[in-house]
Design an enzyme around this catalytic site. Structure first.
Site, PDB file in Angstrom:
ATOM      1  N   THR A 132       0.816  -1.208   0.000  1.00 16.79           N
ATOM      2  CA  THR A 132       0.000   0.000   0.000  1.00 16.79           C
ATOM      3  C   THR A 132       0.857   1.269   0.000  1.00 16.79           C
ATOM      4  O   THR A 132       2.013   1.242   0.458  1.00 16.79           O
ATOM      5  CB  THR A 132      -0.894  -0.009   1.266  1.00 16.79           C
ATOM      6  OG1 THR A 132      -1.467   1.273   1.457  1.00 16.79           O
ATOM      7  CG2 THR A 132      -0.090  -0.331   2.522  1.00 16.79           C
ATOM      8  N   ASP A 133       0.264   2.378  -0.444  1.00 16.52           N
ATOM      9  CA  ASP A 133       0.962   3.673  -0.377  1.00 16.52           C
ATOM     10  C   ASP A 133       1.035   4.192   1.067  1.00 16.52           C
ATOM     11  O   ASP A 133       1.797   5.111   1.355  1.00 16.52           O
ATOM     12  CB  ASP A 133       0.284   4.711  -1.278  1.00 16.52           C
ATOM     13  CG  ASP A 133      -1.176   4.999  -0.939  1.00 16.52           C
ATOM     14  OD1 ASP A 133      -1.737   4.333  -0.030  1.00 16.52           O
ATOM     15  OD2 ASP A 133      -1.781   5.879  -1.583  1.00 16.52           O
ATOM     16  N   GLU A 134       0.247   3.579   1.973  1.00 14.00           N
ATOM     17  CA  GLU A 134       0.179   4.111   3.341  1.00 14.00           C
ATOM     18  C   GLU A 134       1.492   3.949   4.093  1.00 14.00           C
ATOM     19  O   GLU A 134       1.720   4.595   5.109  1.00 14.00           O
ATOM     20  CB  GLU A 134      -0.981   3.459   4.108  1.00 14.00           C
ATOM     21  CG  GLU A 134      -2.285   3.638   3.357  1.00 14.00           C
ATOM     22  CD  GLU A 134      -3.543   3.335   4.155  1.00 14.00           C
ATOM     23  OE1 GLU A 134      -3.493   3.330   5.394  1.00 14.00           O
ATOM     24  OE2 GLU A 134      -4.576   3.107   3.509  1.00 14.00           O
ATOM     25  N   TYR A 158      -1.888  -0.565  11.008  1.00  8.34           N
ATOM     26  CA  TYR A 158      -2.003  -1.221   9.696  1.00  8.34           C
ATOM     27  C   TYR A 158      -0.794  -0.901   8.824  1.00  8.34           C
ATOM     28  O   TYR A 158      -0.102  -1.804   8.322  1.00  8.34           O
ATOM     29  CB  TYR A 158      -3.300  -0.788   8.987  1.00  8.34           C
ATOM     30  CG  TYR A 158      -3.304  -1.096   7.500  1.00  8.34           C
ATOM     31  CD1 TYR A 158      -3.282  -2.414   7.047  1.00  8.34           C
ATOM     32  CD2 TYR A 158      -3.303  -0.076   6.543  1.00  8.34           C
ATOM     33  CE1 TYR A 158      -3.261  -2.715   5.679  1.00  8.34           C
ATOM     34  CE2 TYR A 158      -3.291  -0.361   5.180  1.00  8.34           C
ATOM     35  CZ  TYR A 158      -3.268  -1.679   4.756  1.00  8.34           C
ATOM     36  OH  TYR A 158      -3.241  -1.972   3.415  1.00  8.34           O
ATOM     37  N   LYS A 162       2.229  -3.336   7.369  1.00  6.64           N
ATOM     38  CA  LYS A 162       2.514  -3.520   5.938  1.00  6.64           C
ATOM     39  C   LYS A 162       3.962  -3.102   5.636  1.00  6.64           C
ATOM     40  O   LYS A 162       4.653  -3.741   4.841  1.00  6.64           O
ATOM     41  CB  LYS A 162       1.536  -2.706   5.071  1.00  6.64           C
ATOM     42  CG  LYS A 162       0.108  -3.218   5.065  1.00  6.64           C
ATOM     43  CD  LYS A 162      -0.044  -4.609   4.466  1.00  6.64           C
ATOM     44  CE  LYS A 162       0.184  -4.661   2.966  1.00  6.64           C
ATOM     45  NZ  LYS A 162      -0.101  -6.009   2.420  1.00  6.64           N
TER      46      LYS A 162
HETATM   47  P1  NAD Z   1      -9.383  -7.574   2.163  1.00  2.95           P
HETATM   48  O1  NAD Z   1      -9.353  -7.298   3.637  1.00  2.95           O
HETATM   49  O2  NAD Z   1     -10.624  -7.313   1.389  1.00  2.95           O
HETATM   50  O3  NAD Z   1      -8.974  -9.092   1.877  1.00  2.95           O
HETATM   51  C1  NAD Z   1      -7.931  -9.743   2.551  1.00  2.95           C
HETATM   52  C2  NAD Z   1      -8.076 -11.233   2.292  1.00  2.95           C
HETATM   53  O4  NAD Z   1      -6.992 -11.897   2.960  1.00  2.95           O
HETATM   54  C3  NAD Z   1      -9.365 -11.837   2.856  1.00  2.95           C
HETATM   55  O5  NAD Z   1      -9.944 -12.711   1.909  1.00  2.95           O
HETATM   56  C4  NAD Z   1      -8.903 -12.599   4.090  1.00  2.95           C
HETATM   57  O6  NAD Z   1      -9.718 -13.734   4.382  1.00  2.95           O
HETATM   58  C5  NAD Z   1      -7.504 -13.012   3.685  1.00  2.95           C
HETATM   59  N1  NAD Z   1      -6.617 -13.232   4.836  1.00  2.95           N
HETATM   60  C6  NAD Z   1      -6.473 -12.466   5.947  1.00  2.95           C
HETATM   61  N2  NAD Z   1      -5.570 -13.016   6.785  1.00  2.95           N
HETATM   62  C7  NAD Z   1      -5.118 -14.149   6.185  1.00  2.95           C
HETATM   63  C8  NAD Z   1      -4.159 -15.125   6.542  1.00  2.95           C
HETATM   64  N3  NAD Z   1      -3.499 -15.064   7.699  1.00  2.95           N
HETATM   65  N4  NAD Z   1      -3.939 -16.150   5.687  1.00  2.95           N
HETATM   66  C9  NAD Z   1      -4.611 -16.250   4.514  1.00  2.95           C
HETATM   67  N5  NAD Z   1      -5.548 -15.343   4.129  1.00  2.95           N
HETATM   68  C10 NAD Z   1      -5.786 -14.300   4.959  1.00  2.95           C
HETATM   69  O7  NAD Z   1      -8.150  -6.737   1.589  1.00  2.95           O
HETATM   70  P2  NAD Z   1      -7.969  -6.081   0.139  1.00  2.95           P
HETATM   71  O8  NAD Z   1      -8.524  -4.700   0.181  1.00  2.95           O
HETATM   72  O9  NAD Z   1      -8.410  -7.020  -0.889  1.00  2.95           O
HETATM   73  O10 NAD Z   1      -6.382  -5.937   0.108  1.00  2.95           O
HETATM   74  C11 NAD Z   1      -5.560  -6.957  -0.455  1.00  2.95           C
HETATM   75  C12 NAD Z   1      -4.109  -6.532  -0.331  1.00  2.95           C
HETATM   76  O11 NAD Z   1      -3.910  -5.297  -1.014  1.00  2.95           O
HETATM   77  C13 NAD Z   1      -3.661  -6.296   1.109  1.00  2.95           C
HETATM   78  O12 NAD Z   1      -2.351  -6.765   1.241  1.00  2.95           O
HETATM   79  C14 NAD Z   1      -3.704  -4.783   1.258  1.00  2.95           C
HETATM   80  O13 NAD Z   1      -2.771  -4.342   2.207  1.00  2.95           O
HETATM   81  C15 NAD Z   1      -3.340  -4.345  -0.139  1.00  2.95           C
HETATM   82  N6  NAD Z   1      -3.860  -3.043  -0.569  1.00  2.95           N
HETATM   83  C16 NAD Z   1      -5.181  -2.729  -0.420  1.00  2.95           C
HETATM   84  C17 NAD Z   1      -5.643  -1.497  -0.886  1.00  2.95           C
HETATM   85  C18 NAD Z   1      -7.107  -1.127  -0.790  1.00  2.95           C
HETATM   86  O14 NAD Z   1      -7.464   0.005  -1.122  1.00  2.95           O
HETATM   87  N7  NAD Z   1      -7.997  -2.017  -0.402  1.00  2.95           N
HETATM   88  C19 NAD Z   1      -4.761  -0.589  -1.472  1.00  2.95           C
HETATM   89  C20 NAD Z   1      -3.410  -0.944  -1.597  1.00  2.95           C
HETATM   90  C21 NAD Z   1      -2.975  -2.170  -1.153  1.00  2.95           C
HETATM   91  P1  TYD Z   2     -10.737   3.777   4.183  1.00  2.81           P
HETATM   92  O1  TYD Z   2     -11.670   3.349   3.112  1.00  2.81           O
HETATM   93  O2  TYD Z   2     -10.856   3.141   5.538  1.00  2.81           O
HETATM   94  O3  TYD Z   2      -9.259   3.625   3.611  1.00  2.81           O
HETATM   95  P2  TYD Z   2      -7.837   4.162   4.226  1.00  2.81           P
HETATM   96  O4  TYD Z   2      -8.012   4.570   5.627  1.00  2.81           O
HETATM   97  O5  TYD Z   2      -7.008   2.923   4.089  1.00  2.81           O
HETATM   98  O6  TYD Z   2      -7.414   5.283   3.321  1.00  2.81           O
HETATM   99  O7  TYD Z   2     -10.888   5.328   4.392  1.00  2.81           O
HETATM  100  C1  TYD Z   2     -10.679   6.236   3.313  1.00  2.81           C
HETATM  101  C2  TYD Z   2     -10.791   7.637   3.887  1.00  2.81           C
HETATM  102  O8  TYD Z   2     -12.149   7.849   4.307  1.00  2.81           O
HETATM  103  C3  TYD Z   2      -9.924   7.854   5.118  1.00  2.81           C
HETATM  104  O9  TYD Z   2      -9.400   9.179   5.076  1.00  2.81           O
HETATM  105  C4  TYD Z   2     -10.894   7.714   6.281  1.00  2.81           C
HETATM  106  C5  TYD Z   2     -12.219   8.197   5.692  1.00  2.81           C
HETATM  107  N1  TYD Z   2     -13.428   7.550   6.250  1.00  2.81           N
HETATM  108  C6  TYD Z   2     -14.495   8.347   6.711  1.00  2.81           C
HETATM  109  O10 TYD Z   2     -14.451   9.579   6.647  1.00  2.81           O
HETATM  110  N2  TYD Z   2     -15.600   7.712   7.217  1.00  2.81           N
HETATM  111  C7  TYD Z   2     -15.697   6.370   7.315  1.00  2.81           C
HETATM  112  O11 TYD Z   2     -16.722   5.851   7.845  1.00  2.81           O
HETATM  113  C8  TYD Z   2     -14.608   5.564   6.837  1.00  2.81           C
HETATM  114  C9  TYD Z   2     -14.662   4.059   6.897  1.00  2.81           C
HETATM  115  C10 TYD Z   2     -13.498   6.211   6.304  1.00  2.81           C
END
Ligand code: NAD
Ligand code: TYD
Length: 355
Positions: A132-134, A158, A162
């Site tokens: 992630t960019d975070e 989180y 990561k």
């Molecule tokens: P998500 O929470 O929707 O899915 C995570 C999946 O991993 C789930 O299916 C869960 O059951 C599985 N999981 C959790 N712990 C596990 C373990 N110990 N062993 C096996 N499986 C396990 O997350 P996502 O949004 O799909 O994110 C996927 C990846 O991309 C993550 O690594 C996250 O950090 C990264 N990412 C997410 C975003 C975003 O905006 N959602 C952006 C950048 C990077």
């Molecule tokens: P989120 O979807 O949780 O992603 P991340 O924190 O990983 O960027 O949140 C996106 C942005 O939205 C973040 O600045 C927090 C804000 N947010 C709200 O304002 N209200 C909400 O209920 C949630 C879940 C997030």
């Protein structure tokens, strides 16, 4: 075969569906099925012999070693993680368990497998770690966007977990020569997004007539990328990324949260007008801010464009319209993911946030 971890989650399931639709090799999908994993996302693959689902933990080295020995994948893609910042604030332990210790154990199993490969199999093998960019921390309004050279300054449990996993992946390349690739992506949105994250939560709450909880002043900025574009970037990095390199992936779509919520409301006003009249915007409620809330993320995605020719296909306008439509057409999916555990989380995270 390829081995995908976390392939029942939001991004992982989109990736597996896109990969198989594009005619890629078979997929072994290892997922623990936490609250965020949902086999329903993969229902269209039922009976498809190119998809093998295994419920299990990336930290279970014996299981991972068995899967590697049996299926002999030419790549492992690690999507598995605990992924929600607010949950990491309430209960950081599982983030350390999965994102740090789990990634370490996965790396150990992969290192042992790769160590025994020979010739072309060894040359061609890749471990791609999805991050992630975070990890780069928070930007001031006029700071340039994150490049791959930015230092890591994670601010939430989180992002710290990561960041730790990224460091381990890097170290396994540097120390053992493990052929790794790391991607750092901005905020994704699209189908199968669990409705605890901003965009799906706002859609689901709006339709249910509930408040739309905007944290703080709503002026925090995120860069938004349609999930299908993230998947195409990962495919491209796997195909042609340089070993040991990291690639930032983003949509060139920086927007304040409040604007995102207003856009969702406008689309719903158009596609599913409120029964009692008026705009969904009337449901917007400003609530207590997230502790340690990062103010701004922005991704400089020029490296992946320059080196690998990748660019997002969707604009925010096209992507968000598709997304809102998807949620309107998949009310059953939404209803089924809102289990007792989901309601409990809503209570934990929002009940104490004064409007
Ligand atoms: P998500 O929470 O929707 O899915 C995570 C999946 O991993 C789930 O299916 C869960 O059951 C599985 N999981 C959790 N712990 C596990 C373990 N110990 N062993 C096996 N499986 C396990 O997350 P996502 O949004 O799909 O994110 C996927 C990846 O991309 C993550 O690594 C996250 O950090 C990264 N990412 C997410 C975003 C975003 O905006 N959602 C952006 C950048 C990077
Ligand atoms: P989120 O979807 O949780 O992603 P991340 O924190 O990983 O960027 O949140 C996106 C942005 O939205 C973040 O600045 C927090 C804000 N947010 C709200 O304002 N209200 C909400 O209920 C949630 C879940 C997030």
């Amino acid at each position: 075969m390829i081995l995908v971890t976390g392939g029942a989650g939001f991004i992982g399931s989109n990736f597996v569906l896109d990969w198989l639709a594009a005619g890629g090799e078979g997929v072994v999908n290892l997922d623990k099925l936490t609250y965020a994993g949902n086999l329903e996302n993969l229902r269209s693959l039922e009976g498809n012999s190119r998809h093998v689902f295994v419920q299990g933990d990336i930290g279970d080295q014996q299981l991972v070693r068995q899967l590697l020995a049996r299926h002999r994948p030419r790549a492992v893609l690690n999507f598995a993680a605990e992924s929600h910042v607010d949950r990491s604030i309430h209960a950081p332990g599982t983030f350390i368990e999965t994102n740090v210790v789990g990634t370490f154990r996965l790396l150990e199993a992969v290192r042992a497998y790769w160590g025994e490969l020979k010739g072309g199999e060894r040359e061609g093998f890749r471990l791609l770690h999805v991050s992630t960019d975070e990890v780069y921390g928070s930007l001031a309004p006029k700071d340039p966007a994150f490049t791959e050279q930015n230092k890591y300054e994670p601010n939430s449990p989180y992002s710290a977990s990561k960041a730790a996993s990224d460091h381990l992946v890097r170290a396994y390349h540097h120390t053992y020569g493990l052929p790794v690739l790391t991607t750092n992506c901005s905020n994704n949105y699209g189908p199968y997004h669990f409705p605890e994250k901003l965009i799906p939560l706002m859609i689901v709450n709006a339709l249910a007539g509930k408040p739309l909880p905007v944290y703080g002043d709503g002026q925090q900025i995120r860069d938004w990328l349609y999930v299908g574009d993230h998947c195409s970037a990962i495919r491209r990095v796997l195909e042609a990324g340089r070993l040991g390199e990291t690639y930032n992936i983003g949509g060139w779509n920086e927007k304040p949260n409040l604007e995102i919520v207003q856009t969702v409301c406008n689309l719903l006003d158009e596609l599913k007008p409120r029964a009692g009249g008026g705009s969904y915007r009337e449901q917007i409620t400003f609530v207590t801010d997230r502790p340690g809330h990062d103010r701004r993320y922005a991704i400089d995605a020029r490296k992946i464009e320059r080196e690998l020719g990748w660019k997002p296909a969707e604009t925010f306008e096209t992507g968000i319209r598709k997304t809102v439509r998807w949620y309107l057409e998949h009310g059953d999916w939404v209803q089924r993911v809102q289990s007792g555990a989901y309601r409990e989380w809503m209570n934990t995270n929002y009940a104490a946030r004064a409007a």
